[in-house]
Design an enzyme around this catalytic site. Structure first.
Site, mmCIF file in Angstrom:
data_model
loop_
_atom_site.group_PDB
_atom_site.id
_atom_site.type_symbol
_atom_site.label_atom_id
_atom_site.label_comp_id
_atom_site.label_asym_id
_atom_site.label_seq_id
_atom_site.Cartn_x
_atom_site.Cartn_y
_atom_site.Cartn_z
ATOM 1 N N LYS A 83 4.626 6.422 2.876
ATOM 2 C CA LYS A 83 4.435 5.876 1.598
ATOM 3 C C LYS A 83 4.774 6.929 0.364
ATOM 4 O O LYS A 83 4.461 8.166 0.443
ATOM 5 C CB LYS A 83 3.014 5.529 1.380
ATOM 6 C CG LYS A 83 2.668 4.702 0.007
ATOM 7 C CD LYS A 83 1.326 3.835 0.040
ATOM 8 C CE LYS A 83 1.208 3.281 -1.236
ATOM 9 N NZ LYS A 83 2.248 2.151 -1.533
ATOM 10 N N HIS A 86 -2.929 4.745 3.749
ATOM 11 C CA HIS A 86 -1.482 4.331 4.229
ATOM 12 C C HIS A 86 -0.831 5.242 5.058
ATOM 13 O O HIS A 86 -1.273 6.395 5.277
ATOM 14 C CB HIS A 86 -0.649 4.126 2.778
ATOM 15 C CG HIS A 86 -1.072 3.052 2.024
ATOM 16 N ND1 HIS A 86 -2.151 2.961 1.291
ATOM 17 C CD2 HIS A 86 -0.545 1.734 2.181
ATOM 18 C CE1 HIS A 86 -2.031 1.512 0.731
ATOM 19 N NE2 HIS A 86 -1.138 0.846 1.273
#
Lengths: 248, 248, 248, 248
Positions: B138, B134
């Site tokens: 995040k 990601h």
């Protein structure tokens, strides 16, 4: 409780790997091996419950006749089966309703799952293409597995009423967009060092899904054969293909 | 024949993408949009057959009450459902037995398929690990999807009676082998430029199978919502999760 | 014109693969093989221009002494070299200024290139992480190659004056973010069926760059050894590491 | 100490991303923006040390004339340069020997590195193929980047005296082996959801090396532009292409 296993064609390249696989598994016991000049009776004498047969089209039917009629389950990777042979095996099984026979053209679990997942995913993605990678001594392009994967995707799209995939290509260097297999593009890479690998790629809005299968060596069929050995007693009659053994 | 669709919460980020998706689909017709201060009656007045609701926990139950009782099928991505709410929706559906309601926590088809395929493959491979990738903003690691994927694999292994995965590691730099989620190793990569990606890797003798999911943007839920819209009329009553719509 | 090659330690696992590699190469000719009890003189008698030595720390220095002083170039993969030994080899080379000696800890070209490219790319990307994949019988985690790759990236970032990588993680399952090697996260996967594989991933705005190295078998050092054999005569004196042979 | 930056063509799609990039960088200060109807004098008035120009072939030469002669360094992504234009820029630079001008056709760092690494690796691998992946609205196949990558590999192989790649294919479905670009096979995938991605794959005995480049969005040129801005003052005269800025 272990399963007592006999291996027919135990001296061949495939048979040798099966023998090693059975020996290495805690829940299986190798009780007999049979080769060209050995009597099948040794399977019965040693109490084999399941046999594995990777031999030749000329030998396999005799072995199946003997085993089914002696109540021994059979896991078969030998080639050369047609409808007539399948009907014959079914007839033997009907006469011995507790016996299971599995005949499968492909025991490589990752390849069987890849093809099954590809069919399942196909209706939900606008685009799908297949890339296969093999050593450069391979004679055919693309591989049989890639062709079959593409045909499975094409069929699943047809059944779902899907049309052609989007492709605005106007200017193209010949061959760059791959082979057209029932409307699914298939690309073949030939690369020293590689063994056998396949990418099945699906795309829709803002996302893609890739199913990748890698074979690193020549014994990738063994886990599928052992899965067959473990499950064949619970599946009486003739089963063609490993799919149902994999919950597919 | 097109399906007449109403979008509730049409001005939100998600709602806007749903509106665009419905407009772009040949087999769907956008007949009404509803926002915070709009009357639900506009859905009935414009003949909506199916509504899509991405709103808030406080608003969604009123919308469902109205729609189900007016014979309008519902596709719902709003969060906050618990057993009590599901029971209430079931009660409304019982009173209107031709109406279908789909409530799904995740409409990203590639993610839903990845989790389902992972569970299906798990019993046939000695090893399984999950890697998710990601953007570095995040806050949680690993992602919820990766956790859920690992838990699904762990459960499938337990049901199949499988033990621990092979791992001879004796000397280890802390953290190198990842997080242990029910016995499944999960690794999280944080990388500027990336969006949301996941590898689920399975290995057995001489082969591996990798299921890779890539999200490239923020509207990857749209194809799943449209799949829901197309199928909800054929599935009366309450359905939780997109799985059965994907043939899983 | 072929290069005449002698292989020292020809009966070992590595030596056998080198012998096969030399035999298969059109531009190389195998003229002598030497093992534990064989006289080095056979190299001279058969006109060896270059020798390859994969033997033991106790044997290698005697072989180098002999070969350099007989004007034979040396390609050496034997371990156990330290500064004292390198100085000794340099002294022999000074006395025989036309002779080249290559001593390299790693002849796997793809691994050497991966480490070099990683260092080169590192200053231009906000994020960098390393994932390595090995068979589950490996004892250390992460692999030495992955550690070295991460250290190279860390050093290149320091030299470029770069700070920490972006990572907003607040909630983390222990181990999920990998091992911290000089500020570079390293993840190790253990997977039945796999051999040795490494991903080095770099990310910056809207893009990533991945360098992937796959080893499929145990002879991946052979092409690097042959590259050494072909180039050693043009590089008099002692060279440590294959890098300069690869234009790095 | 920050670098004072002016952006010419600041209102365009590319210019807007450059403006955002400069603003987000701690070591850069945006001091002026110029668009079609703005006077270039504003760059001087606001003390711009470096300008970035993504405009049109008809506008760029006037801007370069003005800036170089006012001692302002230039980073240029505008297209339409030929030898005549380059000679003109060189002439301006000779008259202002402290000024640097960078003109680059491609500022995507990961793509520039991929092409450079591919050339560097090519002489050491028997096999090399290129696969590119783009959204299905792309008109040409393969992409210009893939073509250029393949040509670079072919040239590096020629310079190293390498022959044809191994390929035993006898039976082939047309197109499956890709396009032949100077002897390097290139495959193009078109996939809804994808942006722009490229795999360059090299193989030799028991190993492969893959260089993968992913673009996830439309601003992947920004880090390369900022690298240019940071380095242009140290590179007086005209530089074509980002390579030397990346240590290539």
């Amino acid at each position: 409780m272990t399963i007592k296993v006999g291996v027919v064609g135990a001296a061949g390249r495939v048979g040798t790997a099966v023998v090693d696989g059975v020996k290495a598994a805690d829940d299986l016991e190798l009780v007999a091996t049979v080769d060209k000049d050995d009597a099948l009776q040794t399977l019965v004498d040693n109490g084999a419950e399941v046999i594995v047969d990777f031999t030749t089209p000329s030998a396999v039917m005799g072995t199946l006749d003997f085993c089914v009629n002696h109540g021994i389950h059979c896991v078969v990777g030998t080639t050369g089966f047609d409808d007539e042979r399948y009907d014959q095996v079914r007839a033997w099984c009907e006469a011995n309703p507790s016996v299971g026979v599995l005949v499968a053209p492909n025991f490589a679990i990752s390849a069987v799952l890849t093809m099954a997942f590809a069919k399942q995913a196909a209706p939900f993605f606008d685009s799908a293409e297949v890339i296969e990678y093999h050593h450069p001594t391979k004679l055919d392009s693309p591989s049989g597995t890639a062709l079959k994967t593409a045909q499975g995707i094409a069929e699943a799209r047809r059944e779902a009423g899907m049309g052609e995939m989007p492709d605005a290509t106007e200017q193209s260097v010949e061959g760059s967009r791959g082979a057209d297999v029932d409307g699914v593009k298939v690309h073949a890479v030939r690369m020293t060092g590689m063994v056998a690998h396949e990418d099945v790629i699906f795309g829709t809005q803002d996302q893609s899904l890739t199913i990748r299968q890698d074979s690193y060596g020549r014994t990738s069929f063994v886990p599928g054969v052992l899965t067959g050995v473990r499950g064949v007693a619970e599946r009486p009659g003739l089963t063609i293909g490993l799919d149902s053994y994999l919950g597919l």
